[in-house]
Motif scaffolding. Structure first.
Motif, PDB file in Angstrom:
ATOM      1  N   PHE A  54       0.675  -1.233   0.077  1.00 21.05           N
ATOM      2  CA  PHE A  54      -0.064   0.156  -0.077  1.00 21.05           C
ATOM      3  C   PHE A  54       0.697   1.398  -0.009  1.00 21.05           C
ATOM      4  CE2 PHE A  54      -2.250  -3.504   2.300  1.00 21.05           C
ATOM      5  CZ  PHE A  54      -3.315  -3.441   1.643  1.00 21.05           C
ATOM      6  N   PRO A  55       0.254   2.414  -0.396  1.00 22.31           N
ATOM      7  CA  PRO A  55       1.049   3.912  -0.305  1.00 22.31           C
ATOM      8  C   PRO A  55       1.453   3.887   1.086  1.00 22.31           C
ATOM      9  CG  PRO A  55      -0.916   3.879  -1.811  1.00 22.31           C
ATOM     10  CD  PRO A  55      -1.077   2.743  -1.200  1.00 22.31           C
ATOM     11  N   GLY A  56       2.612   4.493   1.464  1.00 16.53           N
ATOM     12  CA  GLY A  56       3.227   4.545   2.630  1.00 16.53           C
ATOM     13  C   GLY A  56       4.210   3.709   2.930  1.00 16.53           C
ATOM     14  N   GLU A  57       4.155   2.604   2.130  1.00 17.11           N
ATOM     15  CA  GLU A  57       4.975   1.740   2.543  1.00 17.11           C
ATOM     16  C   GLU A  57       6.234   1.762   1.500  1.00 17.11           C
ATOM     17  OE1 GLU A  57       2.828  -2.350   3.864  1.00 17.11           O
ATOM     18  OE2 GLU A  57       3.093  -2.261   1.842  1.00 17.11           O
ATOM     19  N   THR A  58       7.586   1.066   1.717  1.00 21.80           N
ATOM     20  CA  THR A  58       8.632   1.041   0.867  1.00 21.80           C
ATOM     21  C   THR A  58       8.889  -0.285   0.680  1.00 21.80           C
ATOM     22  OG1 THR A  58       9.768   3.259   1.736  1.00 21.80           O
ATOM     23  CG2 THR A  58      11.415   1.865   0.845  1.00 21.80           C
ATOM     24  N   LEU A  59       9.021  -0.520  -0.507  1.00 20.34           N
ATOM     25  CA  LEU A  59       9.413  -2.077  -0.944  1.00 20.34           C
ATOM     26  C   LEU A  59      10.917  -2.064  -1.323  1.00 20.34           C
ATOM     27  CD1 LEU A  59       6.447  -3.128  -3.440  1.00 20.34           C
ATOM     28  CD2 LEU A  59       6.880  -3.335  -0.793  1.00 20.34           C
ATOM     29  N   VAL A  60      11.559  -3.336  -0.993  1.00 21.53           N
ATOM     30  CA  VAL A  60      12.980  -3.334  -1.054  1.00 21.53           C
ATOM     31  C   VAL A  60      13.213  -4.648  -2.034  1.00 21.53           C
ATOM     32  CG1 VAL A  60      15.122  -4.254  -0.043  1.00 21.53           C
ATOM     33  CG2 VAL A  60      13.504  -2.830   1.192  1.00 21.53           C
ATOM     34  N   PHE A  61      13.860  -4.447  -3.228  1.00 14.37           N
ATOM     35  CA  PHE A  61      14.036  -5.293  -4.411  1.00 14.37           C
ATOM     36  C   PHE A  61      15.393  -5.538  -4.410  1.00 14.37           C
ATOM     37  CE2 PHE A  61      10.460  -2.800  -5.515  1.00 14.37           C
ATOM     38  CZ  PHE A  61       9.445  -3.616  -6.278  1.00 14.37           C
ATOM     39  N   SER A  62      15.718  -7.110  -4.246  1.00 18.11           N
ATOM     40  CA  SER A  62      17.026  -7.525  -3.893  1.00 18.11           C
ATOM     41  C   SER A  62      17.312  -8.693  -4.955  1.00 18.11           C
ATOM     42  CB  SER A  62      17.432  -7.825  -2.467  1.00 18.11           C
ATOM     43  OG  SER A  62      16.440  -8.713  -1.741  1.00 18.11           O
ATOM     44  N   GLY A  63      18.613  -9.166  -4.759  1.00 17.97           N
ATOM     45  CA  GLY A  63      18.732 -10.555  -5.533  1.00 17.97           C
ATOM     46  C   GLY A  63      20.031 -10.861  -5.775  1.00 17.97           C
ATOM     47  N   SER A  64      20.367 -12.067  -6.206  1.00 15.46           N
ATOM     48  CA  SER A  64      21.806 -12.604  -6.260  1.00 15.46           C
ATOM     49  C   SER A  64      21.701 -13.353  -7.393  1.00 15.46           C
ATOM     50  CB  SER A  64      22.262 -12.999  -4.973  1.00 15.46           C
ATOM     51  OG  SER A  64      21.673 -14.439  -4.894  1.00 15.46           O
ATOM     52  N   VAL A  65      23.154 -13.639  -8.162  1.00 18.98           N
ATOM     53  CA  VAL A  65      23.315 -14.320  -9.235  1.00 18.98           C
ATOM     54  C   VAL A  65      23.304 -15.976  -8.803  1.00 18.98           C
ATOM     55  CG1 VAL A  65      24.871 -15.171 -10.858  1.00 18.98           C
ATOM     56  CG2 VAL A  65      24.689 -12.755 -10.451  1.00 18.98           C
ATOM     57  N   ARG A  66      22.656 -16.896  -9.210  1.00 19.89           N
ATOM     58  CA  ARG A  66      22.269 -18.125  -8.563  1.00 19.89           C
ATOM     59  C   ARG A  66      23.515 -19.110  -9.503  1.00 19.89           C
ATOM     60  NH1 ARG A  66      18.452 -20.887 -11.146  1.00 19.89           N
ATOM     61  NH2 ARG A  66      17.101 -19.146 -10.431  1.00 19.89           N
TER      62      ARG A  66
END
Length: 142
Positions: free
Chosen positions: A90-102
């Motif tokens: 929802f608005p007001g939240e911050t999303l964190v996008f992360s990842g790694s090479v498998r």
């Protein structure tokens, strides 16, 4: 980025996105996907019983693609992207996008990079997990 610069275990630069009503409305306009509960808080409360307007799931895929394209620029190509939605955002939240090479492998003149990805909220809640992608990068084949 070139394929020979990528190693298994390598982390992608994290992407953080602060969700706002304006961002959700802009995404709706850009994709011509005008389901009102994705940008109209009152409608989302009345019709869906949600506390606010909520993120269109496809927007999470678009933001993951944005992260992958920025990481693999200028010649990377997102061949495959998969994600499983776990919770609403929802608005007001911050999303964190992360990842790694498998893993990495060469296929013809291209290097394929397999990635494990996650989308979480700052409170630690899984938003889209698991997620994965295959990114094609130019490879030097001899």
């Amino acid at each position: 980025m070139r394929f020979d610069e990528v190693k298994p275990g390598q982390e992608l630069p994290e992407l953080r996105v602060a969700l706002t009503h304006e961002l959700l409305a802009a995404y709706a306009g850009a994709t011509w996907d005008f389901h009102r509960y994705h940008y109209d808080a009152d409608f989302a409360r009345e019709v869906a019983g949600a506390p606010d307007a909520f993120v269109d799931g496809q927007m999470l895929g678009a933001l993951l693609a944005r992260q992958l394209m920025a990481w693999s620029a200028p010649e990377g190509w997102v061949r495959r992207l998969a994600l499983r939605y776990r919770s609403m955002s929802f608005p007001g939240e911050t999303l964190v996008f992360s990842g790694s090479v498998r893993a990495t492998r060469v296929e013809g003149a291209s290097g394929l990079t397999e990635l494990d990805l996650t989308v979480t909220a700052l409170d630690g809640r899984d938003v889209a997990v698991p997620a994965s992608a295959t990114v094609e990068l130019p490879a030097t084949v001899q």
